[in-house]
Design a protein around this motif. Structure first.
Motif, PDB file in Angstrom:
ATOM      1  N   PHE A   1     185.006  50.790  -5.584  1.00 41.61           N
ATOM      2  CA  PHE A   1     185.805  49.626  -5.190  1.00 41.61           C
ATOM      3  C   PHE A   1     185.379  49.048  -3.842  1.00 41.61           C
ATOM      4  O   PHE A   1     185.588  47.858  -3.592  1.00 41.61           O
ATOM      5  N   ILE A   2     184.745  49.858  -2.992  1.00 45.00           N
ATOM      6  CA  ILE A   2     184.182  49.304  -1.753  1.00 45.00           C
ATOM      7  C   ILE A   2     183.077  48.300  -2.072  1.00 45.00           C
ATOM      8  O   ILE A   2     182.898  47.292  -1.385  1.00 45.00           O
TER       9      ILE A   2
ATOM     10  N   GLY B   1     174.510  44.619   3.641  1.00 48.86           N
ATOM     11  CA  GLY B   1     173.659  45.378   4.549  1.00 48.86           C
ATOM     12  C   GLY B   1     174.117  46.807   4.791  1.00 48.86           C
ATOM     13  O   GLY B   1     173.330  47.754   4.636  1.00 48.86           O
ATOM     14  N   PRO B   2     175.388  47.044   5.174  1.00 47.31           N
ATOM     15  CA  PRO B   2     175.823  48.415   5.474  1.00 47.31           C
ATOM     16  C   PRO B   2     175.927  49.324   4.250  1.00 47.31           C
ATOM     17  O   PRO B   2     176.024  50.546   4.400  1.00 47.31           O
ATOM     18  N   MET B   3     175.922  48.758   3.033  1.00 51.27           N
ATOM     19  CA  MET B   3     176.103  49.592   1.840  1.00 51.27           C
ATOM     20  C   MET B   3     174.950  50.568   1.631  1.00 51.27           C
ATOM     21  O   MET B   3     175.136  51.640   1.046  1.00 51.27           O
TER      22      MET B   3
ATOM     23  N   GLY C   1     188.266  40.832  -3.371  1.00 50.49           N
ATOM     24  CA  GLY C   1     188.253  41.185  -1.956  1.00 50.49           C
ATOM     25  C   GLY C   1     189.448  42.025  -1.556  1.00 50.49           C
ATOM     26  O   GLY C   1     189.329  42.956  -0.745  1.00 50.49           O
ATOM     27  N   VAL C   2     190.603  41.733  -2.122  1.00 49.48           N
ATOM     28  CA  VAL C   2     191.802  42.519  -1.820  1.00 49.48           C
ATOM     29  C   VAL C   2     191.630  43.967  -2.280  1.00 49.48           C
ATOM     30  O   VAL C   2     191.985  44.912  -1.565  1.00 49.48           O
ATOM     31  N   LEU C   3     191.074  44.168  -3.478  1.00 50.13           N
ATOM     32  CA  LEU C   3     190.835  45.525  -3.977  1.00 50.13           C
ATOM     33  C   LEU C   3     189.856  46.279  -3.084  1.00 50.13           C
ATOM     34  O   LEU C   3     190.037  47.478  -2.799  1.00 50.13           O
ATOM     35  N   THR C   4     188.809  45.602  -2.621  1.00 49.44           N
ATOM     36  CA  THR C   4     187.854  46.240  -1.712  1.00 49.44           C
ATOM     37  C   THR C   4     188.514  46.579  -0.382  1.00 49.44           C
ATOM     38  O   THR C   4     188.272  47.653   0.194  1.00 49.44           O
TER      39      THR C   4
ATOM     40  N   LEU D   1     191.712  53.031   2.624  1.00 51.32           N
ATOM     41  CA  LEU D   1     191.934  54.400   2.176  1.00 51.32           C
ATOM     42  C   LEU D   1     190.777  55.335   2.528  1.00 51.32           C
ATOM     43  O   LEU D   1     190.884  56.547   2.355  1.00 51.32           O
ATOM     44  N   SER D   2     189.668  54.784   2.992  1.00 49.62           N
ATOM     45  CA  SER D   2     188.485  55.592   3.294  1.00 49.62           C
ATOM     46  C   SER D   2     188.431  55.942   4.772  1.00 49.62           C
ATOM     47  O   SER D   2     189.253  55.487   5.565  1.00 49.62           O
TER      48      SER D   2
END
Length: 482
Positions: free
Chosen positions: A258-259, A391-393, A451-454, A460-461
């Protein structure tokens, strides 16, 4: 000789080789993917799905495009298994070969006019092979970059495989543009000539073979990273990495999936949907074309677009993708400095707002020049956000998992997200576009919802930039409460 004995004394990969190997492979893979994506809008609805209705043909073409996303998690599991058990190098070579062969063969396919619906079936099979290959490519390239990165620079190094996305887009679409412009256009419209529909569209797929040879030459020079060889020496390698991942790291799988969701939805809206919407004729243009052709026209069922020429709009997209590349590179050092999670929280908030203002940029204006300026600004903003989130993924997803399941875990999370975000995005967007009577506002709401789900997944992370990347037994799941 066992792999562990062979690699423990192997020299470290030079930084230039790490950067080139992680960049060139993903550039080729994304080039192949974009070649199909472009053809899915311009060519395949006509040559492989001649349904008689433009919207239905486009949906069928996007359906085959999305089918590859279903194959990607399968590829992630297969390539992840071998990558975590036997090493990253051979797995990366295999994924590159699979993608290259499938792409080349797409360029050789007969069309519907030659073999009826068998053409669509063969296209589907090769598209599934593309998805299977891409399922193993990204994570392997990200691991080559980040497992060989200097301390404190994992996010920076992780941006190099991410750069394959904008570079692949630019190369693929530039080749399509050059071929389209070079071929004769009897009507002078610079849209799609008969020569382009006959054979010109095949050239970008054939060109993939040249790029694959270059990629193989680079990747065959790699040696395994110290992180992997350390896992081998300590006996941490798992016989069944997927089972270990599902048993001990399922929370990271869900969060990672989800991220990535908003990133995928944004990416495919900015490439596929905008190309369809931007080049579809306006209501007035469609009426005029029907009158010229002497055919019936029902405005109540027509889904209008902005009416840009293909060449004009793709050039605008390429300008936007330049910002995609720049912000991808900029995001790495920022993520190393402030943390991946903090940066992505801000960027995801920007994506939510961006989705809510779709209509401000994409509705036709009285002055065509003003319409063009707004659409170009839309493409620049959207692709800049894409770079900042993508990029950060390259560092974040691998950091969620320990070395012995890192390939499998990051690959599965990345590619399951592709089903939720990428496979469905073009189809949902076209359906919402039609449901709103040609307005893109519902498409923007869809992006904001993703976007809201992400955003929830990020909240949560926990931050991953300081996780011990060389520890084969501990991942974020053991060092922090999720």
């Amino acid at each position: 000789m066992s792999a562990s004995v062979a690699t423990t004394t192997a020299p470290a990969n030079p930084r230039s080789r790490v950067v080139l190997a992680s960049l060139v492979g993903t550039t080729i893979e994304f080039y192949d993917f974009y070649a199909y994506a472009t053809a899915a809008v311009l060519v395949f609805p006509i040559l492989f799905f001649p349904t008689g209705d433009d919207t239905t043909a486009l949906l069928a073409s996007f359906g085959v495009f999305g089918a590859a996303m279903i194959a990607r998690p399968i590829g992630a599991m297969v390539f992840g298994h071998f990558g975590d058990r036997f090493g990253r190098k051979a797995t990366l070579v295999a994924s590159l070969l699979t993608m290259g062969i499938a792409t080349f063969l797409i360029g050789c396919l007969p069309t519907y006019q030659s073999i009826s619906w068998w053409a669509a079936l063969l296209l589907l099979l090769l598209r599934l092979a593309q998805g299977f290959a891409l399922g193993g490519e990204w994570s392997g390239a990200a691991l080559v970059a980040t497992e060989n990165a200097p301390r404190g620079k994992r996010a920076w190094y992780g941006t190099f495989p991410q750069m394959g996305a904008p570079l692949g887009f630019i190369i693929a679409n530039t080749i399509f543009l050059v071929i389209n412009v070079a071929l004769p256009h009897p009507d002078g419209a610079l849209q799609r000539s008969e020569a382009f529909l006959s054979w010109g569209w095949r050239v970008p797929f054939w060109f993939s073979a040249v790029m694959v040879i270059i990629g193989l030459w680079v990747r065959l020079k790699l040696v395994e990273s110290e992180s992997f060889t350390k896992a081998e020496r300590t006996g941490a390698i798992q016989k069944f990495p997927l089972g270990e991942t599902l048993r001990r790291h399922w929370k990271q799988l869900i969060l990672g999936t989800f991220i990535m969701l908003a990133t995928y939805v944004l990416f495919y809206l900015m490439t596929n949907f905008t190309l369809s919407y931007g080049t579809k004729a306006t209501l007035e243009g469609a009426k005029a074309a029907a009158e010229t052709a002497g055919t019936a026209f029902d405005p109540s069922t027509y889904v209008a677009g902005l009416g840009f020429g293909y060449i004009d709009f793709v050039l605008m997209q390429i300008i936007g993708v330049i910002f995609f590349g720049v912000f991808t590179l900029l995001a790495g050092p920022v993520a190393d400095a402030v943390g991946r999670r903090k940066l992505l929280l801000w960027v995801t908030g920007g994506i939510i707002v961006f989705g809510l203002v779709f209509t401000v940029f994409l509705l036709p204006q009285a002055d065509p020049k003003f319409t063009g300026a707004l659409v170009q600004a839309f493409l620049i903003f959207g692709f800049a956000l894409m770079g900042a989130t993508f990029g950060p993924m390259g560092a974040l997803l691998p950091e969620l998992f320990p070395t012995n399941v890192r390939y499998t875990g990051s690959a599965v999370a990345y590619n399951v997200s592709s089903i939720l975000g990428a496979a469905l995005a073009p189809i949902i967007a076209v359906a919402l576009w039609a449901a709103a009577g040609g307005s893109p506002w519902l498409v923007g709401v869809y992006l904001s919802g993703a976007g809201v789900l992400t955003l929830i997944a990020l909240l949560l992370s926990r931050e991953t930039k300081d996780v011990d990347y060389d520890d084969a037994s501990l991942g974020l799941g053991e060092t922090a409460s999720l």
